[in-house]
Design an enzyme around this catalytic site. Structure first.
Site, PDB file in Angstrom:
ATOM      1  N   HIS A  81       0.827  -1.212   0.000  1.00  0.00           N
ATOM      2  CA  HIS A  81       0.000   0.000   0.000  1.00  0.00           C
ATOM      3  C   HIS A  81       0.862   1.263   0.000  1.00  0.00           C
ATOM      4  CE1 HIS A  81      -3.210   2.789   0.980  1.00  0.00           C
ATOM      5  NE2 HIS A  81      -4.078   1.815   0.816  1.00  0.00           N
ATOM      6  N   GLY A 162       5.448  21.640  10.524  1.00  0.00           N
ATOM      7  CA  GLY A 162       6.576  20.807  10.891  1.00  0.00           C
ATOM      8  C   GLY A 162       7.798  21.062  10.030  1.00  0.00           C
ATOM      9  N   PRO A 163       8.878  20.359  10.328  1.00  0.00           N
ATOM     10  CA  PRO A 163      10.150  20.603   9.643  1.00  0.00           C
ATOM     11  C   PRO A 163      10.141  20.047   8.212  1.00  0.00           C
ATOM     12  CG  PRO A 163      10.339  18.724  11.124  1.00  0.00           C
ATOM     13  CD  PRO A 163       8.982  19.315  11.367  1.00  0.00           C
ATOM     14  N   GLY A 171       8.636   9.155   9.526  1.00  0.00           N
ATOM     15  CA  GLY A 171       8.390   9.734   8.220  1.00  0.00           C
ATOM     16  C   GLY A 171       7.540  10.985   8.300  1.00  0.00           C
TER      17      GLY A 171
END
Length: 323
Positions: A81, A162-163, A171
């Protein structure tokens, strides 16, 4: 407080002990009901269905993210997936009187909090998307974990929160708001899978068929039947009865008939009552009788009233043990 459902997908479907611990992190939160969980070893993926008041759902999801970071290392993950992270996707689905605007606010606020707490990149999708090119989840997941790991710092691929770098274990994560997705299949009185595939091509939106419908044709060995397998992305745009009638019409043109249909998981009670209304069943009858009439109208196999999400949630609340 708003009533919401969430269906987080995690990138683990082979280690039953890990999946059980992740489920436990959800179940420990008061006010949240884990209504369903499924795992697929070949996809190496598990899907949890939980519902409750928004604050409790957010707490359970935050715990799930924390546990997934501890349990799953995306550098070691492999599966069929598409995925970009340990918790790959978290959709918020409005229930009851909750509006989509409220679900969008929940998704965006939750995404910002998760990004800040775990230093994980967050991409907003579906109704919560901040960019037109991120509405489709497939566009967010382009290249999967391995591709995004390379491209995340590039112009246009940076996260919403976020970064601009992947979390070393987890991940990235896609967080969105969307209507309820109904997994709905129609089994044909035929063993010719090519018929099912031709019907699916004409039914799905991408082939010029019904809006907000995805479809494909498969051979189901245990039923010895060809199947038109579908995701109904918005039952208010394309109701279940419309799908049943079109597949029946196209099957007739192929010289076959629909044998039965089936729900995979849950459906909103309104989606099923809409079928009863279309069949002109007495609108003053009990909900249970109207659900039974709906099941008869579209030949639902092995139907239970508890496949109506709100009834399942009410039953879970009645049987919940004090904590």
């Amino acid at each position: 407080m708003a009533l919401v459902e969430s269906v987080p997908n995690v990138s683990e479907g082979r280690r039953a002990d890990v999946v059980a611990r992740l489920a436990g992190r959800i179940e420990r939160v008061r006010g949240v009901h884990l209504l369903d969980r499924t795992s697929d070893p070949s996809h190496n993926r598990s899907v949890f269905t939980l519902a409750g008041e928004d604050g409790a759902v957010r707490e359970a999801l935050e715990g799930l993210v924390a546990a997934s970071i501890d349990e799953i290392d995306m550098e070691l993950h492999a599966g069929e997936h598409p995925r970009i992270g340990a918790v790959d996707v978290i959709p918020f689905v409005p229930l009851g009187d909750t509006t989509m605007d409220e679900a969008v606010t929940l998704a965006r606020d939750f995404g910002r909090r998760i990004a800040d707490r775990f230093e994980i990149p967050v991409y907003l999708y579906a109704d919560a998307a901040l960019r037109a090119d991120r509405v489709r989840l497939a566009d967010v997941r382009r290249g999967q974990y391995e591709g995004l790991k390379v491209e995340i710092g590039h112009n246009g691929r940076e996260p919403d929160f976020g970064p601009p770098r992947m979390h070393p274990r987890a991940g990235a994560v896609a967080i969105g708001a969307r209507p309820f997705l109904i997994a709905y299949n129609i089994n044909l009185a035929s063993d010719d899978v090519e018929i099912a595939k031709r019907i699916a091509r004409r039914v799905r939106e991408s082939g010029g068929g019904l809006p907000r419908v995805q479809a494909n044709g498969f051979w189901i060995e245990e039923l010895r039947a060809a199947q038109v397998s579908m995701n109904l992305l918005d039952f208010r745009t394309t109701p279940i009865w419309r799908v049943w009638e079109l597949v029946a019409q196209l099957a007739g043109e192929e010289g076959v008939r629909p044998l039965e249909s089936e729900l995979i998981g849950l459906a909103p009670v309104d989606a099923l009552l809409d079928v009863a209304d279309h069949a002109r069943f007495d609108p003053s009858a009990s909900v249970e009788d109207r659900l039974a009439a709906a099941a008869e109208a579209i030949r639902l196999r092995a139907f239970s009233p508890l496949q109506a999400l709100e009834l399942r949630l009410a039953a879970a609340e009645r049987t919940a043990l004090p904590r």
